[in-house]
Design a protein around this motif. Structure first.
Motif, PDB file in Angstrom:
ATOM      1  N   GLN A  43      -8.884   0.965   7.654  1.00 21.00           N
ATOM      2  CA  GLN A  43      -7.578   2.452   7.137  1.00 21.00           C
ATOM      3  C   GLN A  43      -7.014   2.230   7.348  1.00 21.00           C
ATOM      4  O   GLN A  43      -6.354   1.484   8.169  1.00 21.00           O
ATOM      5  CB  GLN A  43      -8.944   2.895   8.394  1.00 21.00           C
TER       6      GLN A  43
ATOM      7  N   ASP B 261       0.791  -1.287   0.178  1.00 22.04           N
ATOM      8  CA  ASP B 261       0.194  -0.285   0.034  1.00 22.04           C
ATOM      9  C   ASP B 261       1.035   1.083  -0.305  1.00 22.04           C
ATOM     10  O   ASP B 261       1.743   1.667   1.018  1.00 22.04           O
ATOM     11  CB  ASP B 261      -0.514   0.003   1.044  1.00 22.04           C
TER      12      ASP B 261
ATOM     13  N   TYR C 290     -12.018   6.898   4.688  1.00 24.83           N
ATOM     14  CA  TYR C 290     -11.394   5.075   5.091  1.00 24.83           C
ATOM     15  C   TYR C 290     -11.608   4.680   3.327  1.00 24.83           C
ATOM     16  O   TYR C 290     -11.270   5.042   2.768  1.00 24.83           O
ATOM     17  CB  TYR C 290     -13.286   3.999   5.638  1.00 24.83           C
ATOM     18  N   HIS C 291     -11.238   2.565   3.163  1.00 21.70           N
ATOM     19  CA  HIS C 291     -10.921   2.524   2.156  1.00 21.70           C
ATOM     20  C   HIS C 291     -12.712   1.562   1.775  1.00 21.70           C
ATOM     21  O   HIS C 291     -12.085   0.404   1.898  1.00 21.70           O
ATOM     22  CB  HIS C 291      -9.480   1.654   2.273  1.00 21.70           C
TER      23      HIS C 291
ATOM     24  N   GLU D 185     -13.089   0.418  -0.980  1.00 17.42           N
ATOM     25  CA  GLU D 185     -12.271  -0.577  -1.959  1.00 17.42           C
ATOM     26  C   GLU D 185     -11.612  -1.906  -1.678  1.00 17.42           C
ATOM     27  O   GLU D 185     -11.822  -2.988  -2.410  1.00 17.42           O
ATOM     28  CB  GLU D 185     -11.488  -0.166  -3.207  1.00 17.42           C
TER      29      GLU D 185
ATOM     30  N   LYS E 239      -4.006   2.095  -4.629  1.00 18.63           N
ATOM     31  CA  LYS E 239      -4.355   1.175  -4.749  1.00 18.63           C
ATOM     32  C   LYS E 239      -4.762   0.508  -5.788  1.00 18.63           C
ATOM     33  O   LYS E 239      -5.945   0.598  -6.071  1.00 18.63           O
ATOM     34  CB  LYS E 239      -5.013   0.255  -2.644  1.00 18.63           C
TER      35      LYS E 239
ATOM     36  N   SER F  65      -7.518   9.333  -5.275  1.00 19.48           N
ATOM     37  CA  SER F  65      -6.274   8.836  -4.483  1.00 19.48           C
ATOM     38  C   SER F  65      -6.318   8.881  -2.775  1.00 19.48           C
ATOM     39  O   SER F  65      -6.108   9.964  -2.671  1.00 19.48           O
ATOM     40  CB  SER F  65      -5.709   7.655  -4.914  1.00 19.48           C
ATOM     41  N   ASN F  66      -5.604   7.298  -2.475  1.00 20.24           N
ATOM     42  CA  ASN F  66      -5.205   7.512  -1.655  1.00 20.24           C
ATOM     43  C   ASN F  66      -3.789   8.161  -1.373  1.00 20.24           C
ATOM     44  O   ASN F  66      -3.860   7.642  -2.578  1.00 20.24           O
ATOM     45  CB  ASN F  66      -4.937   6.008  -0.163  1.00 20.24           C
TER      46      ASN F  66
ATOM     47  N   ILE G  35      -8.707   0.172  -6.153  1.00 23.90           N
ATOM     48  CA  ILE G  35      -9.663   1.011  -6.621  1.00 23.90           C
ATOM     49  C   ILE G  35     -10.484   1.244  -8.527  1.00 23.90           C
ATOM     50  O   ILE G  35     -11.564   1.837  -8.719  1.00 23.90           O
ATOM     51  CB  ILE G  35      -9.040   2.886  -5.958  1.00 23.90           C
TER      52      ILE G  35
ATOM     53  N   SER H 204       0.460   4.212   0.850  1.00 28.91           N
ATOM     54  CA  SER H 204       0.402   5.156   1.813  1.00 28.91           C
ATOM     55  C   SER H 204       1.016   4.706   2.884  1.00 28.91           C
ATOM     56  O   SER H 204       0.756   5.946   3.769  1.00 28.91           O
ATOM     57  CB  SER H 204      -1.364   4.974   1.958  1.00 28.91           C
TER      58      SER H 204
ATOM     59  N   ILE I 110     -11.060   9.624  -1.332  1.00 25.27           N
ATOM     60  CA  ILE I 110     -10.948   8.241  -0.108  1.00 25.27           C
ATOM     61  C   ILE I 110      -8.947   8.128  -0.055  1.00 25.27           C
ATOM     62  O   ILE I 110      -8.007   8.948  -0.851  1.00 25.27           O
ATOM     63  CB  ILE I 110     -10.458   6.849  -1.635  1.00 25.27           C
ATOM     64  N   CYS I 111      -9.758   8.663   1.289  1.00 23.66           N
ATOM     65  CA  CYS I 111      -8.403   9.028   2.329  1.00 23.66           C
ATOM     66  C   CYS I 111      -7.620  10.413   2.291  1.00 23.66           C
ATOM     67  O   CYS I 111      -8.126  11.141   2.346  1.00 23.66           O
ATOM     68  CB  CYS I 111      -7.555   7.329   1.797  1.00 23.66           C
TER      69      CYS I 111
END
Length: 357
Positions: free
Chosen positions: A291, A44, A334-335, A337, A184, A221-222, A187, A46, A249-250
């Motif tokens: 998360q 990930d 949060y996620h 996906e 990610k 995206s994240n 997604i 992130s 997201i995120c």
């Protein structure tokens, strides 16, 4: 295995054994409470800049496979486990965790009292630290830990965002531009499942270039780091508001909030795990979510803005989602996906498709 030490900037030192890549590592130490999903965590984007401690005591028991990667490589700065499985077994197993870590240059340490470490991080907050095999005095090791890079003050998004444009599902009905702040894979897959063409672009892509693709919607995206360090993405979002439906997201959620005038702040120890309860205020229902974030939006900063709070974290009441009251734009912290067991939050992608329709 070589002896190694995990050293925190506040002075705690844990003795363990090195596995994975044989090199020292530094970063911000965080913990994740997931029982499974270590492969997804390792890949990930992130987690760029972070050394991840897994609170579940046995990691690696089902190995590594080709299907569960969230990006093309591992992004964590280091990995901490209580015990790793030397003899994993699973019908999808293709590689042992230890071998994967070595091949990808990820330093890891085992034999650590991860419960004690997590208690320190919960009590004092996430902090900088190192994994090292150097035989130095404690004072020198702690001094090195204090010099480890933190998350704020540097643009981590540009380090993980792709440099070229990629297109998927070109015959599908809805065209979505996915701005890659550290996206990610799931997604993209979640959009493809909903008949969307997905055009993935670098985080530095301008609003005009995004609009040139004539998208039906844009996703942000994240990604890693402090949203303040990626305000150039927020500036892009400002130009897109009202022009096209937006879903964040995120990190994308935080950047959308900042684009609308909301403030962000660093959480004490963040939310990282697969069982965080989130309440959807519109339906008064609670969903189990996955998360991974260390920053959040200040709820009080939403008061004077055209933003409506839609989701809150049941554990600590932090902002987990909002929607714009004038423009077709919404986001969640949060996620959706992810599939931490239940697939509770997949409905948000359906909402995005309906918004585009």
């Amino acid at each position: 295995m070589k002896k190694a030490k995990l050293v925190l900037e506040e002075g705690s030192i844990f003795a363990g054994k090195l596995f994975g890549a044989e090199k020292d590592s530094a970063g911000e130490i965080v913990f994740n409470t997931s029982m499974t999903g270590y492969q997804e965590i390792l890949t990930d984007p992130s987690y760029k800049g972070e050394i991840v401690c897994m609170t579940y005591p046995l990691i690696g028991n089902y190995g590594i496979n080709e299907d569960d990667f969230e990006s093309f490589k591992s992004h964590v700065n280091g990995f901490i486990v209580r015990e790793f499985a030397e003899e994993p077994e699973n019908w999808r197993l293709q590689k042992r965790l230890e071998k994967y870590l070595k091949e990808n240059g990820i330093t890891a340490i085992s034999g650590i009292d991860t419960r004690a470490l997590t208690k320190i991080l919960r009590r004092q907050g996430t902090m900088r630290g190192i994994i090292t095999t150097e035989n130095l005095s404690n004072d020198k090791l702690i001094a090195k830990a204090k010099k480890a890079p933190g998350l704020s003050g540097r643009d981590l998004v540009s380090m993980v965002s792709r440099k070229t444009v990629e297109k998927f599902g070109t015959q599908n009905k809805y065209r979505v531009v996915l701005v890659d702040c550290g996206a990610k894979n799931n997604i993209k897959d979640s959009l493809l499942e909903r008949n969307c063409e997905v055009i993935i672009v670098p985080a530095s892509t301008t609003a005009q270039k995004i609009l040139n693709y004539k998208p039906d919607g844009v996703m942000f995206s994240n990604g890693p780091g402090d949203p303040e360090d990626a305000d150039y993405v927020s500036e892009t979002i400002k130009e897109l508001l009202g022009e096209v439906p937006i879903f964040g997201i995120c990190l994308g959620h935080q950047l959308l909030g900042r684009a609308c005038g909301a403030e962000t702040y660093k959480l004490k120890f963040g939310h990282r795990g697969a069982n965080h309860p989130v309440k959807d205020l519109s339906g008064n229902r609670v969903y189990i979510t996955s998360q991974n974030h260390g920053f959040a939006i200040k709820e009080e900063s939403l008061a004077e803005l055209d933003l409506e709070l839609t989701h809150i974290n049941v554990n600590d009441g932090t902002v987990e989602g909002f929607k714009h009251q004038k423009y077709p734009a919404f986001s969640v912290q949060y996620h959706p996906e992810a599939s931490p067991g239940p697939e509770d939050s997949h409905y948000l992608f359906d909402q995005f498709v309906e918004m585009m329709r």
